[in-house]
Design an enzyme around this catalytic site. Structure first.
Site, PDB file in Angstrom:
ATOM      1  N   GLU A  70       0.818  -1.209   0.000  1.00  0.00           N
ATOM      2  CA  GLU A  70       0.000   0.000   0.000  1.00  0.00           C
ATOM      3  C   GLU A  70       0.850   1.257   0.000  1.00  0.00           C
ATOM      4  OE1 GLU A  70       0.323  -2.451   2.235  1.00  0.00           O
ATOM      5  OE2 GLU A  70      -0.793  -1.978   4.039  1.00  0.00           O
ATOM      6  N   CYS A  96      -1.045  -2.595   8.069  1.00  0.00           N
ATOM      7  CA  CYS A  96      -0.438  -2.434   9.391  1.00  0.00           C
ATOM      8  C   CYS A  96      -0.751  -1.027   9.904  1.00  0.00           C
ATOM      9  CB  CYS A  96       1.075  -2.666   9.314  1.00  0.00           C
ATOM     10  SG  CYS A  96       1.982  -1.346   8.470  1.00  0.00           S
TER      11      CYS A  96
END
Length: 141
Positions: A70, A96
């Site tokens: 990402e 995360c």
């Protein structure tokens, strides 16, 4: 099945295919950023440009400088004329906590993911920040 669900599944399958480009051995993750039904960016986890494509050290641990899928996708948008504002991020694995901050700051409105990471604090942060999150199970992941 509604139209949005069909698109979600298709984009997640594409993100899964993109994850196969990763050189990481421990885990391969793929990402797509979609805005107005157009893919504006893609990414997979790996080392920064100019570094050797080896993600793990001799002990099998991920090197600290490996970028998450990402983050790579968001950074590609940052180097373009596009904007993530209002976009949907499709991920093969939930983000995360560090990447969740980037997602929020980039203006991404929705995150759809296929697998849950062991630590869900990133999802909790996104929900608190008003970003829609959705676990969408797909075949072959």
């Amino acid at each position: 099945m509604d139209k949005q669900v069909k698109y979600d599944i298709a984009y997640l399958r594409m993100a899964l295919e993109w994850s196969n480009l990763s050189y990481c051995n421990r885990r391969k993750v793929g990402a797509l950023i979609v805005k107005d039904r157009m893919i504006i960016s893609d990414g997979y986890n790996g080392t920064p440009s100019g570094f050797e494509n080896i993600c793990e050290d001799d002990d099998g641990f991920t090197k600290w400088y490996v970028l998450h899928a990402e983050a790579n996708a968001i950074l590609k948008v940052a180097n373009s004329t596009q904007s993530c504002t209002g976009a949907t991020l499709y991920l093969t694995m939930s983000p995360c906590s560090n990447c969740s901050k980037l997602i929020h700051q980039a203006g991404i409105a929705r995150v759809v993911y296929a697998l849950e990471y062991k630590d869900l604090s990133g999802i909790e942060f996104l929900n608190k920040a008003g970003v829609d999150t959705e676990l969408r199970i797909i075949d072959k992941i």
